[in-house]
Design an enzyme around this catalytic site. Structure first.
Site, PDB file in Angstrom:
ATOM      1  N   LYS A 138       0.813  -1.220   0.000  1.00  0.00           N
ATOM      2  CA  LYS A 138       0.000   0.000   0.000  1.00  0.00           C
ATOM      3  C   LYS A 138       0.848   1.273   0.000  1.00  0.00           C
ATOM      4  CE  LYS A 138      -3.863  -2.354   1.948  1.00  0.00           C
ATOM      5  NZ  LYS A 138      -4.634  -2.678   3.131  1.00  0.00           N
TER       6      LYS A 138
ATOM      7  N   GLU B 194      -2.822   8.874   8.242  1.00  0.00           N
ATOM      8  CA  GLU B 194      -3.457   9.774   7.291  1.00  0.00           C
ATOM      9  C   GLU B 194      -4.690  10.413   7.898  1.00  0.00           C
ATOM     10  OE1 GLU B 194      -4.162   6.886   4.248  1.00  0.00           O
ATOM     11  OE2 GLU B 194      -6.152   6.417   5.017  1.00  0.00           O
TER      12      GLU B 194
ATOM     13  N   HIS C  45     -15.718  -3.633   7.689  1.00  0.00           N
ATOM     14  CA  HIS C  45     -14.840  -3.320   6.568  1.00  0.00           C
ATOM     15  C   HIS C  45     -14.938  -4.317   5.421  1.00  0.00           C
ATOM     16  CE1 HIS C  45     -13.011   0.030   8.694  1.00  0.00           C
ATOM     17  NE2 HIS C  45     -13.021  -0.752   9.763  1.00  0.00           N
TER      18      HIS C  45
ATOM     19  N   ARG D 288      -6.846  -7.424  -9.722  1.00  0.00           N
ATOM     20  CA  ARG D 288      -7.560  -8.673 -10.011  1.00  0.00           C
ATOM     21  C   ARG D 288      -8.996  -8.334 -10.349  1.00  0.00           C
ATOM     22  NH1 ARG D 288     -10.724  -8.407  -5.525  1.00  0.00           N
ATOM     23  NH2 ARG D 288      -9.679  -7.688  -3.649  1.00  0.00           N
TER      24      ARG D 288
END
Lengths: 173, 501
Positions: free
Chosen positions: B116, B200, B235, B293
């Protein structure tokens, strides 16, 4: 046929009988005095494609009932309920085990509908835990109902020959 | 085009790929773990090979076994599906090294976007907006304090290798920073063997919007518009729709352009998805991550664009240029997907086991992707998602109405499922007006629809259980006597009539 059900921690009494091509179902929720009555034609509760097609108040449900006797899962329309169903046999067991289902230290209650055959104690008696209090006939069998603990009989609510409903108070301690 | 394709996956996605191959006239090879012998993908494929015991690490994650089967069966391509080995660069490399085509992006693409932190760096270079943050790993608590001051609260701390909600912490005030920072680090270490964390800005009104892109080996790249996947539990997405009810035309156009530019900048080949966090108050969007993907929710894009993304994957992997250009891609009507999971809809605890009756919905513009059937035993080892119901409509309202109808039709018994959760979501005002955010399931839904089970009267279940118990008792008593049921149903009917009249 008499059942008791437990659903979402609420107790229900249910009577099911067959009458001229209908299921006659009476349903009472704990705490309510009213019996709801339903006449369900046999043809509204039929197996189709390995599942029960149940037409209830003209709503068509596909229902699947999975039961191991006591624990019951009922599925319909993507929803489901986990419930317990006590039939007469199980209620009798419970009744014999505990001195009446719903019975406690202040009273003896009928675990299922039946007929009082014999009363073995008098008002004012002090009775040790486990001693027989009365004989009740249910399911064509005579059953002794025993004192749940050491108790003093304060009131007899029934006499021999009385027919009693499930849940009826028989003796107060 | 390929002569034979192996599907290195199981479940509904393996079935989906087999179907695309069949549509193209390509024979398929299924691989399966021992408990998956009766899984639909094994039944549908042309050939099937067992690759080991049930745990994924011994079967579906065994790249060596899968490649050995591929060689033995003589396939010239492997489709990895999603999950399992689909985003492992080493697998893509090993497949190519064996002289077999990998139906997906290059190993370099996967590597570049898989981590990431490096993905975010790359995307910044390609002028893709990203969430204000630490610009990389935050090593110490002192550094974390400095970064926090710069980007402002609320702040999200994330484990770099994390996913599925693990290794994530939200901090609302400076005094909570230290404990959250340490917790994210230790979770990263425990779950992913990597304690690298980054920080963040935390967006309070967030929506999950993603852009489907497709690239080929000739330098072309197009986007196939957005999907909104904000309805999530823990999530994990559970409902997706396309188009999003919240993204204005101009922003949507910009997101598509940004994604195509980013895909071209890394020479991306195949199907991929850029996931953005979308601020529903400011309508800003920030790059989150790229999935290299096919996505679980690809059918909704297929429904609104009319393209078959799996066929396109095969075609592009075989070296063909994209079969369509950007101007050919139109977003028509509205599509919704509900993920049906065998789980308790309140606790999300998986509910594997025997499926007694399985009657999936159908009818106009209803599509069901699944691998289970009546009598199938859902194994405990894999994902609880057993089916996806996808509906299409000219308008969002029509698609929602169709979904409600489809879910009523869906008969699934023997295991618990989240269908009641979907029913409740589809009735919720925040879902219906499109203002829902990623916090919808945890917050709004609980207030609006506290009882997932209220939509069907308890009496239906009680009476059905009682009559069924009556019949059971009766059968028990009957069975103790010898009795031959000789009256035919025809006779029963005529007798009933005779009694009536």
């Amino acid at each position: 046929m008499y059942f008791e059900a437990l659903l979402k921690k609420k107790k229900y009494q249910i009577n099911v009988s067959k009458r001229d091509y209908v299921w006659f179902v009476q349903l009472k929720e704990e705490g309510s005095d009213e019996w709801d009555e339903f006449h369900i034609p046999y043809s509204d509760f039929e197996e189709a494609d390995n599942i029960i097609s149940f037409i209830f108040n003209h709503e068509s449900y596909l229902v699947d009932v999975v039961s191991d006797g006591l624990d019951c899962q009922v599925y319909s329309r993507g929803s489901y309920r986990d419930l317990k169903i006590y039939n007469d046999e199980m209620l009798l067991h419970e009744s014999l085990k505990s001195g009446g289902m719903g019975g406690n230290d202040s009273s003896l209650r009928a675990g299922m509908p039946g007929k009082i055959v014999k009363i073995l104690v008098n008002e004012g008696d002090e009775v040790a835990a486990g001693k027989p209090l009365l004989v009740m006939e249910a399911m064509k069998m005579e059953n002794e109902m025993k004192a749940p603990s050491n108790v003093k009989i304060t009131k007899l609510h029934v006499k021999p020959g009385d027919n009693v409903e499930s849940g009826a108070t028989l003796i107060s301690f | 085009m390929f002569k034979k394709v192996l599907i290195a996956n199981r479940g509904e996605i393996a079935v989906r790929v087999i179907r695309a191959c069949r549509d193209m006239g390509i024979p398929t090879v299924a691989v399966y773990s021992d408990v998956d012998r009766y899984s639909q993908h094994v039944l549908l494929a042309n050939e099937a090979y067992e690759i080991g015991p049930a745990p994924s690490v011994d079967s579906y994650l065994r790249d060596d076994k899968i490649i050995a089967v591929a060689k033995k069966a003589g396939v010239d391509a492997i489709h990895p599906g999603y999950g399992f080995l689909s985003e492992r660069a080493f697998f893509a490399k090993a497949v190519e090294a064996a002289g077999i085509a990998f139906i997906g992006p290059s190993a370099q693409n996967i590597e570049a976007m898989g981590d990431k932190l490096s993905a975010i760096k790359l995307m910044r270079k390609a002028d893709v907006p990203t969430v204000p943050g630490s610009n990389g790993a935050v090593e110490t608590y002192e550094d974390a304090q400095k970064v926090a001051e710069k980007i402002g609260y609320p702040i999200m701390i994330k484990a770099s290798a994390g996913g599925g909600g693990k290794g994530m912490r939200v901090v609302h005030k400076p005094e909570d920073l230290e404990s959250a920072f340490r917790a994210a680090k230790s979770e990263g270490l425990n779950y992913f063997k990597d304690d690298t964390v980054y920080m963040e800005r935390f967006i309070t009104n967030p929506k999950h919007i993603e852009i489907q892109i497709f690239g080929d080996k000739h330098g072309n790249a197009v986007h196939l518009f957005e999907r909104e996947c904000s309805v999530q539990r823990r999530h994990q997405k559970i409902i997706e729709e396309s188009p999003s009810p919240s993204v204005p035309e101009a922003v949507k156009k910009k997101m598509g352009e940004v994604a195509v530019h980013a895909a071209k900048s890394i020479g991306y080949v195949g199907a991929g998805t850029f996931e953005f966090i979308f601020d529903n108050s400011t309508k800003e969007f920030f790059f989150m991550e790229m999935n290299t993907r096919l996505q679980v929710e690809h059918p909704i894009t297929e429904m609104v664009t009319g393209f078959d993304l799996v066929k396109e994957q095969l075609s592009v992997a075989a070296g063909n240029p994209l079969s369509f250009k950007q101007e050919d891609v139109k977003q028509q009507g509205h599509a919704i997907e509900c993920r049906i999971c065998a789980e308790d809809p309140e606790t999300f605890i998986p509910s594997p086991g025997l499926v007694r009756r399985f009657r999936p919905p159908s009818g106009p513009h209803v599509r069901v992707e699944t691998y289970v059937y009546s009598g199938y035993d859902i194994p405990i080892y894999y994902d609880p998602m057993i089916a996806k119901v996808v509906t299409w409509g000219q308008t969002r309202d029509e698609a929602i109405a169709r979904m409600k109808r489809a879910l009523v039709e869906f008969t699934l018994t023997g295991v618990k499922s989240n269908i009641v959760l979907h029913n409740s979501i589809l009735k919720s005002s925040k879902f219906l007006d499109g203002s829902y955010t990623t916090q919808f399931c945890e917050k709004d839904l609980k207030v609006e629809q506290p009882d997932l089970f209220k939509h069907i009267d308890d009496k239906v279940f009680l009476i059905a259980a009682a009559i069924a118990s009556y019949k059971n008792r009766e059968t028990k008593i009957d069975n103790s006597q010898i009795k031959i049921e000789s009256t035919s149903r025809w006779k029963q009917v005529s007798r009933r009539h005779a009694m009536r009249y």
